[in-house]
Design a protein around this motif. Structure first.
Motif, PDB file in Angstrom:
ATOM      1  N   PRO A  18       0.834  -1.210   0.000  1.00 18.37           N
ATOM      2  CA  PRO A  18       0.000   0.000   0.000  1.00 18.37           C
ATOM      3  C   PRO A  18       0.869   1.261   0.000  1.00 18.37           C
ATOM      4  N   VAL A  19       0.346   2.301  -0.580  1.00 14.29           N
ATOM      5  CA  VAL A  19       1.079   3.563  -0.667  1.00 14.29           C
ATOM      6  C   VAL A  19       0.502   4.523   0.365  1.00 14.29           C
ATOM      7  N   GLY A  20       1.383   5.198   1.067  1.00 20.01           N
ATOM      8  CA  GLY A  20       0.974   6.173   2.072  1.00 20.01           C
ATOM      9  C   GLY A  20       2.024   7.245   2.193  1.00 20.01           C
ATOM     10  N   PRO A  21       2.024   7.970   3.317  1.00 17.05           N
ATOM     11  CA  PRO A  21       3.050   8.997   3.512  1.00 17.05           C
ATOM     12  C   PRO A  21       4.436   8.382   3.400  1.00 17.05           C
ATOM     13  N   TYR A  22       5.345   9.126   2.821  1.00 16.14           N
ATOM     14  CA  TYR A  22       6.693   8.610   2.572  1.00 16.14           C
ATOM     15  C   TYR A  22       7.378   8.176   3.853  1.00 16.14           C
ATOM     16  N   ARG A  23       7.987   7.010   3.779  1.00 10.74           N
ATOM     17  CA  ARG A  23       8.882   6.501   4.814  1.00 10.74           C
ATOM     18  C   ARG A  23      10.062   5.897   4.094  1.00 10.74           C
ATOM     19  N   ALA A  24      11.232   6.107   4.626  1.00  8.44           N
ATOM     20  CA  ALA A  24      12.415   5.505   4.010  1.00  8.44           C
ATOM     21  C   ALA A  24      12.300   3.984   4.100  1.00  8.44           C
ATOM     22  N   LEU A  25      12.627   3.319   3.010  1.00 11.34           N
ATOM     23  CA  LEU A  25      12.616   1.857   2.970  1.00 11.34           C
ATOM     24  C   LEU A  25      14.047   1.350   3.058  1.00 11.34           C
ATOM     25  N   ASP A  26      14.221   0.205   3.705  1.00 17.84           N
ATOM     26  CA  ASP A  26      15.542  -0.401   3.645  1.00 17.84           C
ATOM     27  C   ASP A  26      15.677  -1.098   2.292  1.00 17.84           C
ATOM     28  N   ASP A  27      16.839  -1.616   1.999  1.00 16.57           N
ATOM     29  CA  ASP A  27      17.090  -2.208   0.677  1.00 16.57           C
ATOM     30  C   ASP A  27      16.132  -3.348   0.361  1.00 16.57           C
ATOM     31  N   TYR A  61      12.012   1.427 -13.043  1.00 18.66           N
ATOM     32  CA  TYR A  61      11.274   1.049 -11.842  1.00 18.66           C
ATOM     33  C   TYR A  61      11.767   1.852 -10.638  1.00 18.66           C
ATOM     34  N   HIS A  62      13.081   2.009 -10.531  1.00 18.80           N
ATOM     35  CA  HIS A  62      13.644   2.842  -9.462  1.00 18.80           C
ATOM     36  C   HIS A  62      13.125   4.273  -9.594  1.00 18.80           C
ATOM     37  N   GLN A  63      13.043   4.754 -10.814  1.00 18.14           N
ATOM     38  CA  GLN A  63      12.574   6.125 -11.032  1.00 18.14           C
ATOM     39  C   GLN A  63      11.139   6.302 -10.550  1.00 18.14           C
ATOM     40  N   MET A  64      10.279   5.307 -10.778  1.00 14.38           N
ATOM     41  CA  MET A  64       8.895   5.414 -10.304  1.00 14.38           C
ATOM     42  C   MET A  64       8.841   5.533  -8.787  1.00 14.38           C
ATOM     43  N   ILE A  65       9.645   4.715  -8.096  1.00 14.31           N
ATOM     44  CA  ILE A  65       9.682   4.773  -6.631  1.00 14.31           C
ATOM     45  C   ILE A  65      10.189   6.147  -6.169  1.00 14.31           C
ATOM     46  N   HIS A  66      11.204   6.674  -6.833  1.00 12.75           N
ATOM     47  CA  HIS A  66      11.761   7.975  -6.443  1.00 12.75           C
ATOM     48  C   HIS A  66      10.825   9.121  -6.808  1.00 12.75           C
ATOM     49  N   ASP A  67      10.061   8.976  -7.891  1.00 19.05           N
ATOM     50  CA  ASP A  67       9.058   9.993  -8.231  1.00 19.05           C
ATOM     51  C   ASP A  67       7.986  10.063  -7.145  1.00 19.05           C
ATOM     52  N   LEU A  68       7.558   8.903  -6.658  1.00 20.48           N
ATOM     53  CA  LEU A  68       6.596   8.890  -5.549  1.00 20.48           C
ATOM     54  C   LEU A  68       7.175   9.605  -4.325  1.00 20.48           C
ATOM     55  N   ALA A  69       8.431   9.311  -4.022  1.00 16.68           N
ATOM     56  CA  ALA A  69       9.078   9.915  -2.851  1.00 16.68           C
ATOM     57  C   ALA A  69       9.118  11.431  -2.976  1.00 16.68           C
ATOM     58  N   ARG A  70       9.373  11.932  -4.170  1.00 17.71           N
ATOM     59  CA  ARG A  70       9.400  13.388  -4.372  1.00 17.71           C
ATOM     60  C   ARG A  70       8.041  14.017  -4.100  1.00 17.71           C
ATOM     61  N   GLU A  71       6.978  13.223  -4.287  1.00 20.32           N
ATOM     62  CA  GLU A  71       5.631  13.720  -4.020  1.00 20.32           C
ATOM     63  C   GLU A  71       5.209  13.482  -2.563  1.00 20.32           C
ATOM     64  N   GLY A  72       6.137  12.924  -1.769  1.00 22.31           N
ATOM     65  CA  GLY A  72       5.840  12.683  -0.363  1.00 22.31           C
ATOM     66  C   GLY A  72       5.124  11.374  -0.113  1.00 22.31           C
ATOM     67  N   LEU A  73       5.149  10.472  -1.092  1.00 17.52           N
ATOM     68  CA  LEU A  73       4.460   9.184  -0.965  1.00 17.52           C
ATOM     69  C   LEU A  73       5.467   8.060  -1.137  1.00 17.52           C
ATOM     70  N   GLY A  74       5.047   6.884  -0.749  1.00 18.53           N
ATOM     71  CA  GLY A  74       5.899   5.721  -0.963  1.00 18.53           C
ATOM     72  C   GLY A  74       5.213   4.454  -0.512  1.00 18.53           C
ATOM     73  N   PRO A  75       5.782   3.317  -0.876  1.00 19.16           N
ATOM     74  CA  PRO A  75       5.226   2.045  -0.423  1.00 19.16           C
ATOM     75  C   PRO A  75       5.327   1.943   1.094  1.00 19.16           C
ATOM     76  N   VAL A  76       4.272   1.439   1.709  1.00 16.71           N
ATOM     77  CA  VAL A  76       4.271   1.256   3.155  1.00 16.71           C
ATOM     78  C   VAL A  76       4.899  -0.088   3.464  1.00 16.71           C
ATOM     79  N   PRO A  77       5.922  -0.119   4.320  1.00 17.23           N
ATOM     80  CA  PRO A  77       6.544  -1.398   4.659  1.00 17.23           C
ATOM     81  C   PRO A  77       5.521  -2.376   5.227  1.00 17.23           C
ATOM     82  N   ALA A  78       5.692  -3.657   4.957  1.00 15.33           N
ATOM     83  CA  ALA A  78       4.778  -4.691   5.438  1.00 15.33           C
ATOM     84  C   ALA A  78       4.662  -4.618   6.948  1.00 15.33           C
TER      85      ALA A  78
END
Length: 80
Positions: A18-27, A61-78
Motif C-alpha cells: 500500500p502507498v501512504g506517507p513517505y517513509r524511508a525503505l531499507d534495501d 522502476y527505481h525512477q517510479m519509486i523515487h518519483d513517488l518519494a518526491r511527491e511525499g508518498l511511498g510504499p508502506v513497509p509490510a
C-alpha cells in the motif's frame, strides 16, 4: 508511457505494498516494491531474477519509486 500502462504499475504496487506517507525503505523493502512493478512486465519474476537484472533494466522502476518519494508518498513497509 501510456496512462493504461502506468495504471497497471500503480495497481501492482498498491496491491502488494500500500502507498501512504513517505517513509524511508531499507534495501529489502525497496526490492520488494520494485519487484511488484517488475511483475507487471514479467509476471513470474522472483527476487532472484530482480537481483540478476542489469541496473539499466531496473532504472525505470527505481525512477517510479523515487518519483513517488518526491511527491511525499511511498510504499508502506509490510506490517505497518
Amino acid at each position: 508511457m501510456g496512462a493504461e500502462r502506468l495504471g497497471r504499475y500503480a495497481r501492482a504496487l498498491v496491491a502488494e505494498r500500500p502507498v501512504g506517507p513517505y517513509r524511508a525503505l531499507d534495501d529489502d523493502q525497496e526490492d520488494l516494491a520494485i519487484l511488484s512493478l517488475v511483475r507487471v512486465d514479467r509476471p513470474h519474476a522472483t527476487i532472484e531474477d530482480l537481483h540478476q537484472m542489469p541496473p539499466l533494466a531496473l532504472s525505470g522502476y527505481h525512477q517510479m519509486i523515487h518519483d513517488l518519494a518526491r511527491e511525499g508518498l511511498g510504499p508502506v513497509p509490510a506490517g505497518r
